[in-house]
Design an enzyme around this catalytic site. Structure first.
Site, PDB file in Angstrom:
ATOM      1  N   TYR A  39      51.940 -16.091 107.852  1.00 41.45           N
ATOM      2  CA  TYR A  39      51.485 -16.677 109.120  1.00 41.45           C
ATOM      3  C   TYR A  39      51.325 -18.191 109.031  1.00 41.45           C
ATOM      4  O   TYR A  39      50.364 -18.756 109.563  1.00 41.45           O
ATOM      5  CB  TYR A  39      50.160 -16.030 109.558  1.00 41.45           C
ATOM      6  CG  TYR A  39      50.387 -14.720 110.262  1.00 41.45           C
ATOM      7  CD1 TYR A  39      50.807 -14.711 111.580  1.00 41.45           C
ATOM      8  CD2 TYR A  39      50.233 -13.509 109.602  1.00 41.45           C
ATOM      9  CE1 TYR A  39      51.066 -13.510 112.236  1.00 41.45           C
ATOM     10  CE2 TYR A  39      50.494 -12.308 110.245  1.00 41.45           C
ATOM     11  CZ  TYR A  39      50.902 -12.322 111.569  1.00 41.45           C
ATOM     12  OH  TYR A  39      51.162 -11.142 112.207  1.00 41.45           O
ATOM     13  N   TYR A  88      47.552  -5.283 118.585  1.00 37.94           N
ATOM     14  CA  TYR A  88      48.153  -5.652 117.298  1.00 37.94           C
ATOM     15  C   TYR A  88      48.037  -4.452 116.359  1.00 37.94           C
ATOM     16  O   TYR A  88      46.935  -3.980 116.079  1.00 37.94           O
ATOM     17  CB  TYR A  88      47.471  -6.871 116.666  1.00 37.94           C
ATOM     18  CG  TYR A  88      48.091  -7.192 115.328  1.00 37.94           C
ATOM     19  CD1 TYR A  88      49.322  -7.846 115.248  1.00 37.94           C
ATOM     20  CD2 TYR A  88      47.487  -6.792 114.135  1.00 37.94           C
ATOM     21  CE1 TYR A  88      49.923  -8.103 114.022  1.00 37.94           C
ATOM     22  CE2 TYR A  88      48.080  -7.040 112.906  1.00 37.94           C
ATOM     23  CZ  TYR A  88      49.298  -7.707 112.864  1.00 37.94           C
ATOM     24  OH  TYR A  88      49.902  -7.944 111.656  1.00 37.94           O
ATOM     25  N   ASP A 105      43.872   3.434 115.959  1.00 39.06           N
ATOM     26  CA  ASP A 105      44.133   2.488 114.878  1.00 39.06           C
ATOM     27  C   ASP A 105      42.806   1.823 114.515  1.00 39.06           C
ATOM     28  O   ASP A 105      42.406   0.829 115.122  1.00 39.06           O
ATOM     29  CB  ASP A 105      45.176   1.454 115.324  1.00 39.06           C
ATOM     30  CG  ASP A 105      45.452   0.410 114.244  1.00 39.06           C
ATOM     31  OD1 ASP A 105      44.749   0.421 113.204  1.00 39.06           O
ATOM     32  OD2 ASP A 105      46.351  -0.420 114.445  1.00 39.06           O
ATOM     33  N   LYS A 120      42.429  -2.091 105.608  1.00 38.15           N
ATOM     34  CA  LYS A 120      41.494  -3.218 105.517  1.00 38.15           C
ATOM     35  C   LYS A 120      40.208  -2.934 104.731  1.00 38.15           C
ATOM     36  O   LYS A 120      40.194  -3.079 103.531  1.00 38.15           O
ATOM     37  CB  LYS A 120      41.205  -3.758 106.914  1.00 38.15           C
ATOM     38  CG  LYS A 120      42.461  -4.369 107.537  1.00 38.15           C
ATOM     39  CD  LYS A 120      42.203  -5.536 108.458  1.00 38.15           C
ATOM     40  CE  LYS A 120      43.458  -6.318 108.730  1.00 38.15           C
ATOM     41  NZ  LYS A 120      44.096  -6.063 110.025  1.00 38.15           N
TER      42      LYS A 120
HETATM   43  C1  LIG Z   1      45.555  -5.860 110.307  1.00 40.76           C
HETATM   44  C2  LIG Z   1      45.841  -4.713 111.198  1.00 40.76           C
HETATM   45  C3  LIG Z   1      46.943  -3.894 110.991  1.00 40.76           C
HETATM   46  C4  LIG Z   1      47.952  -4.173 109.910  1.00 40.76           C
HETATM   47  O1  LIG Z   1      47.408  -4.038 108.641  1.00 40.76           O
HETATM   48  P1  LIG Z   1      48.127  -4.752 107.394  1.00 40.76           P
HETATM   49  O2  LIG Z   1      47.422  -4.194 106.205  1.00 40.76           O
HETATM   50  O3  LIG Z   1      47.901  -6.222 107.579  1.00 40.76           O
HETATM   51  O4  LIG Z   1      49.562  -4.379 107.449  1.00 40.76           O
HETATM   52  C5  LIG Z   1      47.122  -2.815 111.823  1.00 40.76           C
HETATM   53  N1  LIG Z   1      46.251  -2.558 112.818  1.00 40.76           N
HETATM   54  C6  LIG Z   1      45.177  -3.314 113.050  1.00 40.76           C
HETATM   55  C7  LIG Z   1      44.240  -2.949 114.143  1.00 40.76           C
HETATM   56  C8  LIG Z   1      44.936  -4.432 112.261  1.00 40.76           C
HETATM   57  O5  LIG Z   1      43.881  -5.208 112.514  1.00 40.76           O
END
Ligand SMILES: *Cc1c(COP(=O)(O)O)cnc(C)c1O
Length: 433
Positions: free
Chosen positions: A28, A155, A246, A275
């Protein structure tokens, strides 16, 4: 002939930032005019330290992963032990205690009834798996459906499937023509909810609805109410649409409860996690699903298999880090810390609401977002973002504004003093910038 061993020794005249700029391409980052990358030599609790000993408060939990702070002794100990037992083993045809135990401990605390864990190694791949599970579910059932429903400004990651279900933005611009077609809807609110639910009820070819529950992270920390999401899920279920939550950013306490979907009456069929999962120690992704989804893949017919897997699937070190992170998360003190941060954010929100440069301020759990008044210059590319970023760095705080939106997303161990220091810095920025 040159001496290869000499070539392998980096030039000692250059510092780490200079050596970095010769060989590294950062994420990024427009590398043409990037600020020098700061060499971090140590992490401890909520702080990271650069090579000159300058201390930074990691107010964004290092891209939202580091929920218990850096170099947590409990996680470090468990990971170190596991390194001497089993560092990795192929996960097809083989299994191991950390992967099984993590699934056993995680499934019962997830919202609704989740029955199976599928491992990957990051958030984007957790999303890819979720999408493939849904699309193939309908295919396996002999009722193929090919459309997907998602939010504008969502996202879900940077791989092609995850990008496709994310909002179209400057991030996706170079690839838009290659992304698959998705039905994007607005975030729900009082005014549009009945319109949205009636739209959903007419969908016939939609395999799944994927969303970030309660808060769209990268899209600008855009928040919406659980009760409206509940209505969207109810309408989707009615229309035979599978539900993917998600929770890559919202999972593991971020929104005030262990998982954001706890705040819903209607539960998802599939949950994506990453995460905070390992406490920010190792890359790991998880996609969980219900038995209803899982059983649609059980067959004598090989074509009904979920053909997906990554080299590092269920890496034992990452699983052990997750188990250790879970130990800490489930302690009473951690929930108390989460509540403490929530209360302090709420008080700060009231305090700064009236500042002329505050266009909007919003909070969900431990996340607070402040939208800067910019007149009509609001794009991510505006230089306000860089001004703010440097301003806070100078004060020893890592905050990475999303365009004109500043947010705090701290490790749960952050002290009141450090939170107050960040609040004061934001208040002075509101006056000075
Ligand atoms: C960061 C994120 C992703 C992607 O995760 P990465 O480990 O960076 O590939 C997917 N969904 C959400 C909601 C995110 O915040």
């Amino acid at each position: 002939m040159s001496d290869i061993s000499k070539l392998q020794t980096p030039s000692s005249e250059l510092n780490l930032t200079e050596r970095d700029s010769k060989v590294i391409w950062h994420p990024y980052t427009q590398m043409k005019n990037a600020l020098p990358h700061i060499p971090i030599v140590k992490g401890e609790g909520v702080y990271v330290f650069d090579e000159n000993g300058k201390r930074y408060i990691d107010a964004v939990s290092s891209w939202w992963v580091n929920i218990h702070g850096h170099a947590h002794p409990h996680i470090a100990k468990k990971v170190a032990e596991q390194l001497n037992i089993l560092e990795h083993v192929i996960f097809a045809g083989f299994t191991h205690e950390p992967a099984v135990l993590l699934a056993e401990r995680l499934l019962p605390i997830l919202p609704g009834k989740q029955d199976k864990v599928f491992y990957t190694d990051n958030g984007s791949t957790a999303v890819e798996v979720a999408l493939k599970m849904c699309l193939q579910y309908w295919d396996n059932k002999g009722k193929p459906k090919t459309r997907i429903l998602a939010f504008k400004n969502a996202y879900h990651g940077d791989t092609f499937g995850a990008m496709s279900v994310s909002g179209r933005s400057i991030f996706t611009d170079a690839f838009n023509s290659l992304l698959f077609d998705v039905d994007f809807i607005d975030l729900p609110n009082e005014d549009n909810i009945s319109h949205l639910t009636s739209y959903i009820s007419q969908l016939t070819d939609t395999a799944c609805f994927i969303f970030e529950p309660l808060i769209l992270g990268s899209g600008g920390m855009l928040m919406y109410e659980a009760k409206y999401l509940d209505e969207l899920i109810a309408a989707s279920k009615q229309a035979g649409i599978l539900i993917i939550a998600d929770e890559v950013m919202t999972g593991f306490g971020r929104t005030g409860t262990y998982f954001a979907c706890e705040k819903l009456d209607n539960k998802p069929d599939i949950i994506c996690l990453s995460k905070g999962l390992t406490g920010g120690t190792m890359p790991l992704g998880i996609t969980t699903c219900t038995d209803e989804i899982f059983t649609a893949f059980l067959s004598e017919d090989k074509l009904k298999t979920l053909y997906h897997g990554h080299s590092f699937t269920a890496n034992p070190i990452a699983c052990v880090a997750s188990l250790a992170s879970l130990d800490i998360l489930l302690q009473k003190e951690t929930l108390a810390n989460i509540k403490r941060i929530e209360a302090k954010h709420a008080a700060f929100l009231l305090e700064i609401k009236a500042y002329p440069k505050v266009k909007a301020v919003r909070q969900t759990g431990t996340i607070i977002a402040i939208e800067w008044e910019t007149g009509n210059e609001t794009s991510y590319l505006s230089n306000l973002r860089n001004l703010l970023y440097s301003y806070f760095l100078e004060k020893g705080i890592i905050l990475r504004p999303l365009g004109n939106i500043i947010y705090i997303l701290p490790p749960y161990i952050i002290s009141d003093e450090d939170l107050d220091y960040i609040y004061e810095a934001i208040k002075s920025a509101l006056v000075e910038i």
